[in-house]
Enzyme design. Structure first.
Site, short mmCIF file in Angstrom:
data_model
loop_
_atom_site.label_atom_id
_atom_site.label_comp_id
_atom_site.label_asym_id
_atom_site.label_seq_id
_atom_site.Cartn_x
_atom_site.Cartn_y
_atom_site.Cartn_z
N PHE A 87 0.29 -55.75 15.09
CA PHE A 87 -0.61 -55.43 13.98
C PHE A 87 0.10 -54.54 12.94
O PHE A 87 0.29 -54.94 11.78
CB PHE A 87 -1.87 -54.77 14.55
CG PHE A 87 -2.73 -54.03 13.58
CD1 PHE A 87 -3.14 -54.64 12.39
CD2 PHE A 87 -3.17 -52.74 13.85
CE1 PHE A 87 -3.96 -53.96 11.48
CE2 PHE A 87 -3.99 -52.07 12.97
CZ PHE A 87 -4.37 -52.66 11.77
N ASP B 293 10.55 -58.52 19.19
CA ASP B 293 9.22 -58.48 19.81
C ASP B 293 9.21 -59.48 20.95
O ASP B 293 9.76 -60.58 20.83
CB ASP B 293 8.15 -58.84 18.76
CG ASP B 293 6.75 -58.37 19.15
OD1 ASP B 293 6.17 -57.57 18.40
OD2 ASP B 293 6.25 -58.81 20.21
N SER C 107 1.30 -41.15 18.97
CA SER C 107 -0.15 -41.35 19.00
C SER C 107 -0.89 -40.04 19.09
O SER C 107 -0.48 -39.11 19.79
CB SER C 107 -0.48 -42.21 20.22
OG SER C 107 -1.84 -42.11 20.54
N TYR D 88 -1.21 -43.75 29.23
CA TYR D 88 -0.65 -44.20 27.95
C TYR D 88 -0.12 -43.00 27.16
O TYR D 88 1.02 -43.01 26.68
CB TYR D 88 -1.74 -44.93 27.15
CG TYR D 88 -1.41 -45.14 25.70
CD1 TYR D 88 -0.48 -46.10 25.31
CD2 TYR D 88 -2.03 -44.37 24.70
CE1 TYR D 88 -0.17 -46.29 23.96
CE2 TYR D 88 -1.73 -44.57 23.36
CZ TYR D 88 -0.80 -45.52 23.00
OH TYR D 88 -0.50 -45.70 21.67
N ARG E 73 -13.76 -40.70 16.39
CA ARG E 73 -12.40 -41.14 16.14
C ARG E 73 -12.10 -40.99 14.66
O ARG E 73 -13.02 -41.00 13.83
CB ARG E 73 -12.21 -42.61 16.55
CG ARG E 73 -12.38 -42.88 18.04
CD ARG E 73 -11.21 -42.30 18.84
NE ARG E 73 -11.40 -42.49 20.28
CZ ARG E 73 -11.99 -41.60 21.09
NH1 ARG E 73 -12.44 -40.47 20.59
NH2 ARG E 73 -12.08 -41.85 22.37
N1 LIG Z 1 -3.18 -49.16 16.50
C1 LIG Z 1 -3.32 -47.85 16.63
O1 LIG Z 1 -4.39 -47.30 16.35
C2 LIG Z 1 -2.16 -46.98 17.11
C3 LIG Z 1 -2.32 -45.59 17.09
C4 LIG Z 1 -1.26 -44.80 17.54
C5 LIG Z 1 -0.09 -45.37 17.98
N2 LIG Z 1 0.03 -46.74 18.02
C6 LIG Z 1 1.29 -47.32 18.48
O2 LIG Z 1 1.83 -48.09 17.43
C7 LIG Z 1 2.54 -49.21 17.95
C8 LIG Z 1 2.00 -50.49 17.33
O3 LIG Z 1 0.61 -50.61 17.60
P1 LIG Z 1 -0.24 -51.90 17.18
O4 LIG Z 1 -1.63 -51.44 17.00
O5 LIG Z 1 0.46 -52.60 16.10
O6 LIG Z 1 -0.21 -52.70 18.55
P2 LIG Z 1 0.21 -54.22 18.82
O7 LIG Z 1 -0.07 -54.47 20.26
O8 LIG Z 1 -0.40 -55.11 17.80
O9 LIG Z 1 1.78 -54.19 18.58
C9 LIG Z 1 2.71 -53.86 19.59
C10 LIG Z 1 3.79 -54.92 19.56
O10 LIG Z 1 4.77 -54.58 20.53
C11 LIG Z 1 5.15 -55.77 21.20
N3 LIG Z 1 5.67 -55.41 22.51
C12 LIG Z 1 4.97 -54.94 23.57
N4 LIG Z 1 5.79 -54.73 24.60
C13 LIG Z 1 7.03 -55.06 24.18
C14 LIG Z 1 8.30 -55.05 24.80
N5 LIG Z 1 8.46 -54.66 26.06
N6 LIG Z 1 9.38 -55.44 24.07
C15 LIG Z 1 9.24 -55.85 22.77
N7 LIG Z 1 8.05 -55.90 22.15
C16 LIG Z 1 6.97 -55.49 22.85
C17 LIG Z 1 3.89 -56.60 21.27
O11 LIG Z 1 4.14 -57.97 21.47
C18 LIG Z 1 3.26 -56.31 19.93
O12 LIG Z 1 3.67 -57.24 18.95
C19 LIG Z 1 2.36 -49.16 19.47
O13 LIG Z 1 3.50 -48.54 20.02
C20 LIG Z 1 1.15 -48.27 19.65
O14 LIG Z 1 1.19 -47.59 20.89
C21 LIG Z 1 -0.98 -47.56 17.57
#
Ligand SMILES: NC(=O)c1ccc[n+]([C@@H]2O[C@H](COP(=O)([O-])OP(=O)(O)OC[C@H]3O[C@@H](n4cnc5c(N)ncnc54)[C@H](O)[C@@H]3O)[C@@H](O)[C@H]2O)c1
Length: 319
Positions: free
Chosen positions: A13, A33, A118, A142, A214
């Site tokens: 995302f 990815d 996060s 997490y 939130r």
């Molecule tokens: N969405 C939120 O509100 C939020 C808030 C704080 C932190 N984050 C962090 O931001 C990052 C992105 O979040 P997002 O919401 O886009 O989530 P998301 O799940 O859409 O994106 C994560 C991506 O990482 C890829 N991935 C997972 N494991 C992997 C691996 N072992 N090797 C390579 N790729 C891998 C997934 O396929 C996915 O495309 C994450 O690390 C998440 O923990 C997100």
């Protein structure tokens, strides 16, 4: 001159939005990815795509060997619920995966890394809005894995034996929402989960009494923070909150979604279930540091951002 920017998790995302904007700015973007949660369609066609896993140094090595100027490290297992189902996946992907990215940066003297941290690392902080200097007290596996990864990033950058300037920044994102967040992933993104439920005609499930809050920050604002931070020396070595500072209760969020479909909690089935492990009661960002260091302020107001997201979601289901 354009730079080669590696986005791990760039089919996800947030990573997909960043890839699109950076390509648009003329940067050379490489996405790594494993597609476990991402969508290949999120990767712009002008970006190089490598299907690989941050748990495997050998997947990272050829990308770094070809030269990387900036790493945006977002690959991660992003669900609190899944972290309780299998904590070892979180540790491997979020923490060891980050260590692998760091090892590759050190080997190739990559000068710049931004890490997707996060707000969950704060746990049940007394101070809400929470400033960055509140000692983290994570209450989910997490959050433990993210906080450990963040510490690895900053401890590594502070080492005096590296032989090069390794400039790192962690962006402690609050609840990011917006277009392209998965409407079918029951583990991530409460707004998208609620919208997806209504579009499919399924009941909305709220955990606990719904009065937990939130801080919802729109993807456009989040991308401005990331891209702005890349070339901002004031952000080097810093952990910075990215949130609006305004808490929204889950009940209010539910009402907002239902209203956009002409419903209320009286006319639409809403189930209340017990709180989930790792849930936080209150969450909002103190954004003083983001303003001071990044000159960043959120620009997308909650109602407008959510309305846009809901309009987008309706087009997805209609397809
Ligand atoms: N969405 C939120 O509100 C939020 C808030 C704080 C932190 N984050 C962090 O931001 C990052 C992105 O979040 P997002 O919401 O886009 O989530 P998301 O799940 O859409 O994106 C994560 C991506 O990482 C890829 N991935 C997972 N494991 C992997 C691996 N072992 N090797 C390579 N790729 C891998 C997934 O396929 C996915 O495309 C994450 O690390 C998440 O923990 C997100």
């Amino acid at each position: 001159m354009s730079r080669r920017i590696l986005i791990t998790g760039g089919a996800g995302f947030i990573g997909g939005h960043l890839a699109e904007r950076l390509v648009h700015q003329g940067e050379q973007v490489v996405v790594l990815d494993n597609l476990v949660g991402g969508n290949r369609a999120h990767v712009p066609s002008a970006a190089e795509f490598v299907q690989g896993d941050v748990r495997r140094l050998e997947d990272l090595a050829p990308i770094f060997a070809a030269g990387v100027d900036v790493v945006l490290h977002l690959a991660g297992q992003a669900s609190i619920r899944l972290s309780f189902a299998d904590p070892s996946v979180d540790l491997n992907v979020n923490t060891l995966g980050t260590i692998n990215v760091l090892q590759a940066c050190l080997k190739h003297q990559t000068p710049r890394l931004l890490f997707a941290s996060s707000m969950t690392i704060y746990g049940p902080a007394n101070a809400v809005p929470t400033p960055e200097d509140v000692p983290p007290a994570p209450v989910s596996y997490y959050a433990v894995s993210k906080y450990a990864a963040e510490r690895y990033v900053h401890l590594t950058a502070a080492r005096r034996d590296l032989g090069f300037d390794f400039n790192v920044t962690s962006l402690r994102m609050f609840n990011v929402y917006g277009e392209r967040q998965s409407l079918t992933n029951a583990y991530q993104g409460v707004l998208a989960i609620f919208i997806g439920s209504v579009l499919r005609g399924e009941p909305i499930t709220i955990h606990a009494d719904g009065e937990q809050s939130r801080d919802f920050v729109h993807i456009d604002d989040v991308c401005r923070a990331w891209i702005g931070a890349i070339d901002t020396p004031a952000a080097f070595g810093r952990e910075i909150n990215i949130g609006t500072g305004t808490p929204t209760s889950v009940n209010d969020l539910c009402d907002l979604v239902l209203a956009s479909f002409g419903h209320t909690r009286d006319t639409y089935p809403v189930r209340y279930e017990p709180a989930q492990p790792g849930d936080m009661r209150r969450s909002a960002a103190d954004r003083t540091l983001a303003r001071t260091l990044l000159n960043w302020e959120p620009q997308v107001m909650r109602e407008a951002g959510m309305a846009r997201t809901i309009e987008w979601a309706k087009t997805q289901i209609a397809r």
